[in-house]
Write a protein that holds these residues in place. Structure first.
Motif, PDB file in Angstrom:
ATOM      1  N   VAL A  96       0.837  -1.203   0.000  1.00  7.58           N
ATOM      2  CA  VAL A  96       0.000   0.000   0.000  1.00  7.58           C
ATOM      3  C   VAL A  96       0.870   1.251   0.000  1.00  7.58           C
ATOM      4  O   VAL A  96       1.833   1.355   0.767  1.00  7.58           O
ATOM      5  N   THR A  97       0.510   2.198  -0.863  1.00  8.06           N
ATOM      6  CA  THR A  97       1.179   3.491  -0.898  1.00  8.06           C
ATOM      7  C   THR A  97       0.244   4.568  -0.363  1.00  8.06           C
ATOM      8  O   THR A  97      -0.948   4.325  -0.137  1.00  8.06           O
ATOM      9  N   ASP A  98       0.755   5.763  -0.215  1.00 10.55           N
ATOM     10  CA  ASP A  98      -0.062   6.866   0.284  1.00 10.55           C
ATOM     11  C   ASP A  98      -1.163   7.251  -0.697  1.00 10.55           C
ATOM     12  O   ASP A  98      -2.127   7.923  -0.318  1.00 10.55           O
ATOM     13  N   GLU A  99      -1.040   6.844  -1.959  1.00  9.26           N
ATOM     14  CA  GLU A  99      -2.052   7.161  -2.960  1.00  9.26           C
ATOM     15  C   GLU A  99      -3.188   6.137  -2.985  1.00  9.26           C
ATOM     16  O   GLU A  99      -4.186   6.327  -3.681  1.00  9.26           O
ATOM     17  N   ASP A 100      -3.034   5.034  -2.252  1.00 10.63           N
ATOM     18  CA  ASP A 100      -4.016   3.957  -2.253  1.00 10.63           C
ATOM     19  C   ASP A 100      -5.071   4.166  -1.166  1.00 10.63           C
ATOM     20  O   ASP A 100      -4.900   4.988  -0.261  1.00 10.63           O
ATOM     21  N   THR A 101      -6.156   3.380  -1.255  1.00 16.10           N
ATOM     22  CA  THR A 101      -7.239   3.413  -0.266  1.00 16.10           C
ATOM     23  C   THR A 101      -7.470   2.003   0.257  1.00 16.10           C
ATOM     24  O   THR A 101      -7.466   1.043  -0.521  1.00 16.10           O
ATOM     25  N   VAL A 102      -7.686   1.877   1.566  1.00 18.69           N
ATOM     26  CA  VAL A 102      -7.949   0.589   2.198  1.00 18.69           C
ATOM     27  C   VAL A 102      -9.296   0.633   2.900  1.00 18.69           C
ATOM     28  O   VAL A 102      -9.555   1.528   3.715  1.00 18.69           O
ATOM     29  N   LEU A 103     -10.169  -0.330   2.574  1.00 15.58           N
ATOM     30  CA  LEU A 103     -11.458  -0.475   3.248  1.00 15.58           C
ATOM     31  C   LEU A 103     -11.297  -1.438   4.412  1.00 15.58           C
ATOM     32  O   LEU A 103     -10.790  -2.558   4.234  1.00 15.58           O
ATOM     33  N   ILE A 104     -11.706  -1.034   5.609  1.00 14.24           N
ATOM     34  CA  ILE A 104     -11.569  -1.859   6.812  1.00 14.24           C
ATOM     35  C   ILE A 104     -12.969  -2.150   7.338  1.00 14.24           C
ATOM     36  O   ILE A 104     -13.655  -1.270   7.860  1.00 14.24           O
ATOM     37  N   ALA A 105     -13.382  -3.415   7.188  1.00 19.63           N
ATOM     38  CA  ALA A 105     -14.792  -3.775   7.385  1.00 19.63           C
ATOM     39  C   ALA A 105     -15.086  -4.298   8.790  1.00 19.63           C
ATOM     40  O   ALA A 105     -15.606  -5.398   8.976  1.00 19.63           O
ATOM     41  N   GLY A 106     -14.785  -3.493   9.790  1.00 18.33           N
ATOM     42  CA  GLY A 106     -15.253  -3.760  11.147  1.00 18.33           C
ATOM     43  C   GLY A 106     -14.402  -4.678  12.000  1.00 18.33           C
ATOM     44  O   GLY A 106     -13.466  -5.325  11.531  1.00 18.33           O
ATOM     45  N   ASP A 107     -14.777  -4.748  13.285  1.00 21.13           N
ATOM     46  CA  ASP A 107     -14.012  -5.428  14.338  1.00 21.13           C
ATOM     47  C   ASP A 107     -12.561  -4.976  14.300  1.00 21.13           C
ATOM     48  O   ASP A 107     -11.623  -5.747  14.083  1.00 21.13           O
ATOM     49  N   ILE A 108     -12.413  -3.701  14.569  1.00 20.02           N
ATOM     50  CA  ILE A 108     -11.142  -3.009  14.432  1.00 20.02           C
ATOM     51  C   ILE A 108     -10.321  -3.110  15.710  1.00 20.02           C
ATOM     52  O   ILE A 108      -9.133  -3.422  15.669  1.00 20.02           O
ATOM     53  N   SER A 109     -10.967  -2.850  16.860  1.00 22.11           N
ATOM     54  CA  SER A 109     -10.261  -2.828  18.140  1.00 22.11           C
ATOM     55  C   SER A 109     -11.101  -3.502  19.222  1.00 22.11           C
ATOM     56  O   SER A 109     -12.326  -3.372  19.243  1.00 22.11           O
ATOM     57  N   TRP A 110     -10.421  -4.197  20.129  1.00 19.54           N
ATOM     58  CA  TRP A 110     -11.097  -4.831  21.262  1.00 19.54           C
ATOM     59  C   TRP A 110     -11.454  -3.830  22.358  1.00 19.54           C
ATOM     60  O   TRP A 110     -12.164  -4.179  23.308  1.00 19.54           O
ATOM     61  N   SER A 111     -10.993  -2.599  22.256  1.00 14.97           N
ATOM     62  CA  SER A 111     -11.229  -1.612  23.310  1.00 14.97           C
ATOM     63  C   SER A 111     -12.717  -1.358  23.504  1.00 14.97           C
ATOM     64  O   SER A 111     -13.516  -1.471  22.566  1.00 14.97           O
ATOM     65  N   MET A 112     -13.063  -0.991  24.712  1.00 16.70           N
ATOM     66  CA  MET A 112     -14.452  -0.719  25.048  1.00 16.70           C
ATOM     67  C   MET A 112     -14.797   0.766  24.915  1.00 16.70           C
ATOM     68  O   MET A 112     -15.951   1.120  24.694  1.00 16.70           O
ATOM     69  N   LYS A 113     -13.795   1.636  25.064  1.00 17.86           N
ATOM     70  CA  LYS A 113     -14.020   3.075  25.025  1.00 17.86           C
ATOM     71  C   LYS A 113     -13.091   3.712  24.008  1.00 17.86           C
ATOM     72  O   LYS A 113     -12.004   3.203  23.738  1.00 17.86           O
ATOM     73  N   LEU A 114     -13.527   4.859  23.469  1.00 15.58           N
ATOM     74  CA  LEU A 114     -12.760   5.507  22.424  1.00 15.58           C
ATOM     75  C   LEU A 114     -11.363   5.894  22.885  1.00 15.58           C
ATOM     76  O   LEU A 114     -10.390   5.710  22.134  1.00 15.58           O
ATOM     77  N   ASN A 115     -11.242   6.418  24.105  1.00 14.42           N
ATOM     78  CA  ASN A 115      -9.916   6.816  24.563  1.00 14.42           C
ATOM     79  C   ASN A 115      -8.956   5.632  24.661  1.00 14.42           C
ATOM     80  O   ASN A 115      -7.738   5.794  24.555  1.00 14.42           O
ATOM     81  N   GLU A 116      -9.508   4.420  24.843  1.00 17.84           N
ATOM     82  CA  GLU A 116      -8.677   3.220  24.859  1.00 17.84           C
ATOM     83  C   GLU A 116      -8.351   2.755  23.438  1.00 17.84           C
ATOM     84  O   GLU A 116      -7.293   2.174  23.188  1.00 17.84           O
ATOM     85  N   ALA A 117      -9.271   2.998  22.513  1.00 15.50           N
ATOM     86  CA  ALA A 117      -9.086   2.548  21.131  1.00 15.50           C
ATOM     87  C   ALA A 117      -8.122   3.424  20.353  1.00 15.50           C
ATOM     88  O   ALA A 117      -7.631   3.009  19.288  1.00 15.50           O
ATOM     89  N   ILE A 118      -7.823   4.622  20.853  1.00 15.04           N
ATOM     90  CA  ILE A 118      -6.975   5.559  20.117  1.00 15.04           C
ATOM     91  C   ILE A 118      -5.631   4.936  19.749  1.00 15.04           C
ATOM     92  O   ILE A 118      -5.115   5.157  18.647  1.00 15.04           O
ATOM     93  N   VAL A 119      -5.055   4.137  20.627  1.00 14.33           N
ATOM     94  CA  VAL A 119      -3.759   3.530  20.318  1.00 14.33           C
ATOM     95  C   VAL A 119      -3.865   2.633  19.085  1.00 14.33           C
ATOM     96  O   VAL A 119      -2.942   2.578  18.261  1.00 14.33           O
TER      97      VAL A 119
END
Length: 230
Positions: free
Chosen positions: A41-64
């Motif tokens: 992947v280059t900076d000119e490309d696009t990646v679709l990410i179809a869910g179940d991204i992070s196990w975190s329960m809260k946004l401040n935890e998911a930021i990492v």
């Protein structure tokens, strides 16, 4: 400019949930994904990410975990999965990053395509489909239709749909999702959620009624991104 897809990253930068409890092939799976991502992947490309991204329960935890994705090359478009409890208001999410876009009741443009989607839900089946399931199923259908309509209003004739859940039951029977794809003449559909050899066969794949279906769970792809378009 190429278009890639993957689902079920299941990152755990703050929750420390090891995925290898689901099989040795998951050991350090995020490093396998990163290695393949950086190789293609280059900076000119696009990646679709179809869910179940992070196990975190809260946004401040998911930021990492979101930062981890953001630091990889390319533009990213993300939808919510069933484990993404950290997912907050769409306006707040879309204010976080310049090259990461969160999809909910809207659409994004890739070249002459409209990228649409919703989380989806389990489809009617003979095993378990309660009144509550039906309510969520119909809500997700409405969200997807809203997304498709938004793309159409901006004159996108070519459409790609992202779901997290498969668009049919495990018998591949027609659903309101598949009928919507055919009604709007969707070109490609990507989805994840299915894990393990016994589950993969339950996902619709290939071209059915002029719609091309792709299962992109990261373990199904051997932790490599799927190239959808050059």
């Amino acid at each position: 400019m190429a278009l890639y897809a993957i689902a079920d990253l299941h990152l755990s930068g703050s929750s420390q949930k090891p995925m290898d409890i689901f099989g040795s092939h998951w050991f350090l799976h995020h490093e396998k994904i990163k290695e393949n991502w950086l190789a293609h992947v280059t900076d000119e490309d696009t990646v679709l990410i179809a869910g179940d991204i992070s196990w975190s329960m809260k946004l401040n935890e998911a930021i990492v975990d979101l930062d981890w994705i953001n630091n990889l090359p390319g533009r990213k478009i993300l939808i919510r999965g069933n484990h993404d409890y950290w997912w907050s208001s769409i306006s707040k999410l879309n204010s976080l990053y310049e090259e990461m876009h969160f999809l909910q009741n809207n659409f994004y443009t890739y070249q002459d395509y409209g990228i649409c989607g919703s989380r989806g839900w389990i489809c009617p089946n003979d095993y378990k489909f309660t009144k509550d399931d039906e309510k969520i199923y119909l809500r997700e259908i409405n969200r997807l239709k809203f997304s498709l309509e938004a793309a159409r209003k901006h004159h996108h004739q070519k459409l790609i749909v992202m779901l997290h859940y498969p668009p049919t039951n495990d018998l591949h029977e027609a659903s309101l999702f598949t009928r919507l794809f055919e009604e709007y003449e969707v070109e490609k559909v990507i989805y994840g959620h299915l894990h393990g050899e016994e589950s993969y066969h339950g996902g619709l794949k290939g071209i059915v009624n002029h719609v091309e279906y792709h299962l992109v769970s990261c373990d199904y792809l051997d932790f490599k991104l799927k190239k959808l378009l050059e």
